[in-house]
Motif scaffolding. Sequence first.
Motif, PDB file in Angstrom:
ATOM      1  N   GLY A 284       0.786  -1.221   0.000  1.00 18.71           N
ATOM      2  CA  GLY A 284       0.000   0.000   0.000  1.00 18.71           C
ATOM      3  C   GLY A 284       0.817   1.270   0.000  1.00 18.71           C
ATOM      4  N   LEU A 285       2.120   1.164   0.330  1.00 15.78           N
ATOM      5  CA  LEU A 285       2.983   2.340   0.323  1.00 15.78           C
ATOM      6  C   LEU A 285       3.601   2.616  -1.037  1.00 15.78           C
ATOM      7  CD1 LEU A 285       4.932   2.068   3.706  1.00 15.78           C
ATOM      8  CD2 LEU A 285       3.255   3.787   3.064  1.00 15.78           C
ATOM      9  N   LEU A 286       3.503   1.688  -1.954  1.00 15.50           N
ATOM     10  CA  LEU A 286       4.166   1.845  -3.246  1.00 15.50           C
ATOM     11  C   LEU A 286       3.715   3.096  -4.008  1.00 15.50           C
ATOM     12  CD1 LEU A 286       6.342   0.411  -4.843  1.00 15.50           C
ATOM     13  CD2 LEU A 286       4.554  -0.881  -6.025  1.00 15.50           C
ATOM     14  N   PRO A 287       2.437   3.509  -3.940  1.00 15.93           N
ATOM     15  CA  PRO A 287       2.051   4.733  -4.658  1.00 15.93           C
ATOM     16  C   PRO A 287       2.632   6.020  -4.074  1.00 15.93           C
ATOM     17  CG  PRO A 287       0.132   3.343  -4.226  1.00 15.93           C
ATOM     18  CD  PRO A 287       1.267   2.798  -3.410  1.00 15.93           C
ATOM     19  N   GLU A 288       3.162   5.985  -2.861  1.00 17.52           N
ATOM     20  CA  GLU A 288       3.698   7.203  -2.258  1.00 17.52           C
ATOM     21  C   GLU A 288       4.783   7.799  -3.150  1.00 17.52           C
ATOM     22  OE1 GLU A 288       3.114   8.933   0.602  1.00 17.52           O
ATOM     23  OE2 GLU A 288       1.353   7.710   1.052  1.00 17.52           O
ATOM     24  N   SER A 289       4.661   9.085  -3.453  1.00 19.43           N
ATOM     25  CA  SER A 289       5.625   9.718  -4.358  1.00 19.43           C
ATOM     26  C   SER A 289       7.041   9.675  -3.803  1.00 19.43           C
ATOM     27  CB  SER A 289       5.216  11.172  -4.631  1.00 19.43           C
ATOM     28  OG  SER A 289       5.169  11.912  -3.414  1.00 19.43           O
ATOM     29  N   ALA A 290       7.184   9.714  -2.467  1.00 18.60           N
ATOM     30  CA  ALA A 290       8.514   9.663  -1.866  1.00 18.60           C
ATOM     31  C   ALA A 290       9.155   8.293  -2.009  1.00 18.60           C
ATOM     32  CB  ALA A 290       8.428  10.047  -0.385  1.00 18.60           C
ATOM     33  N   ILE A 291       8.383   7.301  -2.457  1.00 17.93           N
ATOM     34  CA  ILE A 291       8.909   5.960  -2.717  1.00 17.93           C
ATOM     35  C   ILE A 291       8.933   5.673  -4.215  1.00 17.93           C
ATOM     36  CG2 ILE A 291       8.467   3.479  -2.415  1.00 17.93           C
ATOM     37  CD1 ILE A 291       7.362   4.141   0.355  1.00 17.93           C
ATOM     38  N   ARG A 292       7.810   5.882  -4.873  1.00 21.80           N
ATOM     39  CA  ARG A 292       7.693   5.506  -6.290  1.00 21.80           C
ATOM     40  C   ARG A 292       8.640   6.320  -7.175  1.00 21.80           C
ATOM     41  NH1 ARG A 292       4.572   7.683 -10.281  1.00 21.80           N
ATOM     42  NH2 ARG A 292       3.455   8.927  -8.742  1.00 21.80           N
ATOM     43  N   LEU A 293       8.692   7.620  -6.981  1.00 22.67           N
ATOM     44  CA  LEU A 293       9.516   8.451  -7.864  1.00 22.67           C
ATOM     45  C   LEU A 293      11.010   8.153  -7.719  1.00 22.67           C
ATOM     46  CD1 LEU A 293       7.610  11.864  -7.741  1.00 22.67           C
ATOM     47  CD2 LEU A 293       7.424   9.996  -9.403  1.00 22.67           C
ATOM     48  N   PRO A 294      11.555   8.014  -6.504  1.00 24.45           N
ATOM     49  CA  PRO A 294      12.960   7.592  -6.415  1.00 24.45           C
ATOM     50  C   PRO A 294      13.202   6.206  -7.010  1.00 24.45           C
ATOM     51  CG  PRO A 294      12.258   8.562  -4.345  1.00 24.45           C
ATOM     52  CD  PRO A 294      11.029   8.393  -5.169  1.00 24.45           C
ATOM     53  N   LEU A 295      12.233   5.307  -6.863  1.00 18.43           N
ATOM     54  CA  LEU A 295      12.377   3.971  -7.442  1.00 18.43           C
ATOM     55  C   LEU A 295      12.485   4.050  -8.959  1.00 18.43           C
ATOM     56  CD1 LEU A 295      12.308   0.879  -7.308  1.00 18.43           C
ATOM     57  CD2 LEU A 295       9.813   1.011  -7.149  1.00 18.43           C
ATOM     58  N   VAL A 296      11.621   4.844  -9.558  1.00 19.72           N
ATOM     59  CA  VAL A 296      11.691   5.038 -11.008  1.00 19.72           C
ATOM     60  C   VAL A 296      13.002   5.728 -11.389  1.00 19.72           C
ATOM     61  CG1 VAL A 296      10.663   6.295 -12.949  1.00 19.72           C
ATOM     62  CG2 VAL A 296       9.200   5.044 -11.350  1.00 19.72           C
ATOM     63  N   ALA A 297      13.402   6.717 -10.601  1.00 23.99           N
ATOM     64  CA  ALA A 297      14.607   7.481 -10.920  1.00 23.99           C
ATOM     65  C   ALA A 297      15.855   6.603 -10.903  1.00 23.99           C
ATOM     66  CB  ALA A 297      14.762   8.646  -9.944  1.00 23.99           C
ATOM     67  N   ILE A 298      15.966   5.696  -9.917  1.00 27.43           N
ATOM     68  CA  ILE A 298      17.169   4.863  -9.859  1.00 27.43           C
ATOM     69  C   ILE A 298      17.182   3.880 -11.025  1.00 27.43           C
ATOM     70  CG2 ILE A 298      16.227   3.066  -8.327  1.00 27.43           C
ATOM     71  CD1 ILE A 298      19.780   4.552  -8.257  1.00 27.43           C
ATOM     72  N   MET A 299      16.018   3.390 -11.452  1.00 28.40           N
ATOM     73  CA  MET A 299      15.980   2.488 -12.601  1.00 28.40           C
ATOM     74  C   MET A 299      16.361   3.225 -13.878  1.00 28.40           C
ATOM     75  SD  MET A 299      12.832  -0.186 -11.934  1.00 28.40           S
ATOM     76  CE  MET A 299      11.543   1.038 -11.736  1.00 28.40           C
ATOM     77  N   ARG A 300      15.860   4.429 -14.059  1.00 32.84           N
ATOM     78  CA  ARG A 300      16.237   5.233 -15.235  1.00 32.84           C
ATOM     79  C   ARG A 300      17.734   5.522 -15.241  1.00 32.84           C
ATOM     80  NH1 ARG A 300      12.877   7.441 -18.648  1.00 32.84           N
ATOM     81  NH2 ARG A 300      10.631   7.481 -18.257  1.00 32.84           N
ATOM     82  N   GLN A 301      18.242   5.888 -14.076  1.00 37.84           N
ATOM     83  CA  GLN A 301      19.663   6.195 -13.962  1.00 37.84           C
ATOM     84  C   GLN A 301      20.505   4.994 -14.375  1.00 37.84           C
ATOM     85  OE1 GLN A 301      22.604   6.674 -10.222  1.00 37.84           O
ATOM     86  NE2 GLN A 301      20.854   8.073 -10.155  1.00 37.84           N
ATOM     87  N   CYS A 302      20.138   3.826 -13.890  1.00 38.21           N
ATOM     88  CA  CYS A 302      20.889   2.610 -14.232  1.00 38.21           C
ATOM     89  C   CYS A 302      20.815   2.316 -15.722  1.00 38.21           C
ATOM     90  CB  CYS A 302      20.348   1.426 -13.445  1.00 38.21           C
ATOM     91  SG  CYS A 302      20.665   1.511 -11.681  1.00 38.21           S
ATOM     92  N   LEU A 303      19.623   2.447 -16.292  1.00 40.26           N
ATOM     93  CA  LEU A 303      19.479   2.163 -17.727  1.00 40.26           C
ATOM     94  C   LEU A 303      20.336   3.104 -18.555  1.00 40.26           C
ATOM     95  CD1 LEU A 303      18.189   0.609 -20.028  1.00 40.26           C
ATOM     96  CD2 LEU A 303      16.257   2.214 -19.945  1.00 40.26           C
ATOM     97  N   GLN A 304      20.383   4.374 -18.172  1.00 44.18           N
ATOM     98  CA  GLN A 304      21.207   5.326 -18.919  1.00 44.18           C
ATOM     99  C   GLN A 304      22.684   4.933 -18.865  1.00 44.18           C
ATOM    100  OE1 GLN A 304      20.986   9.353 -17.509  1.00 44.18           O
ATOM    101  NE2 GLN A 304      21.969  10.197 -19.338  1.00 44.18           N
ATOM    102  N   ILE A 305      23.157   4.523 -17.696  1.00 45.59           N
ATOM    103  CA  ILE A 305      24.556   4.102 -17.569  1.00 45.59           C
ATOM    104  C   ILE A 305      24.820   2.860 -18.421  1.00 45.59           C
ATOM    105  CG2 ILE A 305      26.299   3.240 -15.975  1.00 45.59           C
ATOM    106  CD1 ILE A 305      25.632   6.201 -15.626  1.00 45.59           C
ATOM    107  N   VAL A 306      23.907   1.896 -18.348  1.00 40.78           N
ATOM    108  CA  VAL A 306      24.080   0.655 -19.102  1.00 40.78           C
ATOM    109  C   VAL A 306      24.062   0.919 -20.598  1.00 40.78           C
ATOM    110  CG1 VAL A 306      22.949  -1.533 -19.673  1.00 40.78           C
ATOM    111  CG2 VAL A 306      23.195  -0.846 -17.279  1.00 40.78           C
ATOM    112  N   GLU A 307      23.133   1.756 -21.058  1.00 39.06           N
ATOM    113  CA  GLU A 307      22.986   2.005 -22.495  1.00 39.06           C
ATOM    114  C   GLU A 307      24.161   2.780 -23.079  1.00 39.06           C
ATOM    115  OE1 GLU A 307      19.381   1.170 -24.410  1.00 39.06           O
ATOM    116  OE2 GLU A 307      20.682  -0.203 -23.328  1.00 39.06           O
TER     117      GLU A 307
END
Length: 332
Positions: free
Chosen positions: A160-183
Amino acid sequence: MSFFTNSPHQGASNRRASRHLGASGMFDRMRTLVDNVTEAFDGPAQTRKDRLLDNWMRIQEYYTPQRQDDICKLSVTDTTIPHHMEGMLRELAHEILDGAQISIDEALAQPLEFGACMEYLLQYHVLSDLVDLAERDVPRGMRKYVVRFFDYFTSVIPLGLLPESAIRLPLVAIMRQCLQIVETSPRTVVNGPVGGPTEHRLGRGYHSIMNERAAVVLCHDLLQLIVTLFTRLREHSSMVYLFFDWTNGEMVASNSELAVAALRSASSEYTAHSVRGHELFIVHTIVEYLLAPGATGQLAREALVLVVQVLAAPEDAERFVAFLLDQARVVE
């Protein structure tokens, strides 16, 4: 002889016992005094929040201006940062386990309640700060530990906490960051030229290998985080809309159209930074590395199975698989 009249021997014995008891009482009082002094100096026992804060402050101490030159020369394993990150996760896990006595549906239906540790993380945006530390990757290898922190955190967090912006947005941000480094990592071409006619069908994970071991490990950890996320989303698939959002905010019907639209976007006109910021890059990452060798490809295929389970209704599975084989760079 009365039982209430003491003999001379009994009187001596009682006096010795009295002296013994007096000495014992004195030692007990001294022990109590020492305990009180110790408590006065050490303070009361720490709470979980205190221990979490202590670990977080110890991490932040490495990033003071006075230590900037030194920390740039270090590997993260030369510091106590991994130990303190583990300590933070330990306190969070214990707090979460204490409150994990209700079902998922009950948790989603009730108002959110969480402990002091989680409240601190949300209120002070600790996860966003960790993403910033990963962006710098100082000391060397910090990004890897932040990704693994998010992986474990995602695996234990109340859904139930997953929609919290203080959790979801950093989670998305770290995945994007990793993909950019990998690509953008330097690569060596294998199995035919990159950009050739078959690359679109097989993905970069098949046609090239990353030259830097750190990028290989990061790609693996990114896919592991995606697997963990979709494993949790499988528990309540309606929450997948948090990570797949398009058509100007209008939600797509909950059937295979959602999955088809996601994969079509991922495998045709993918861009690293979509206009809305959600989140077709997740599927792009999966389909790019389906045929990568070793554990990376295995994780990508596991993630794809989870995507199918979460996004496609059972009656639409055949249609979804047909589209996947035709469009998503999978060998026929």
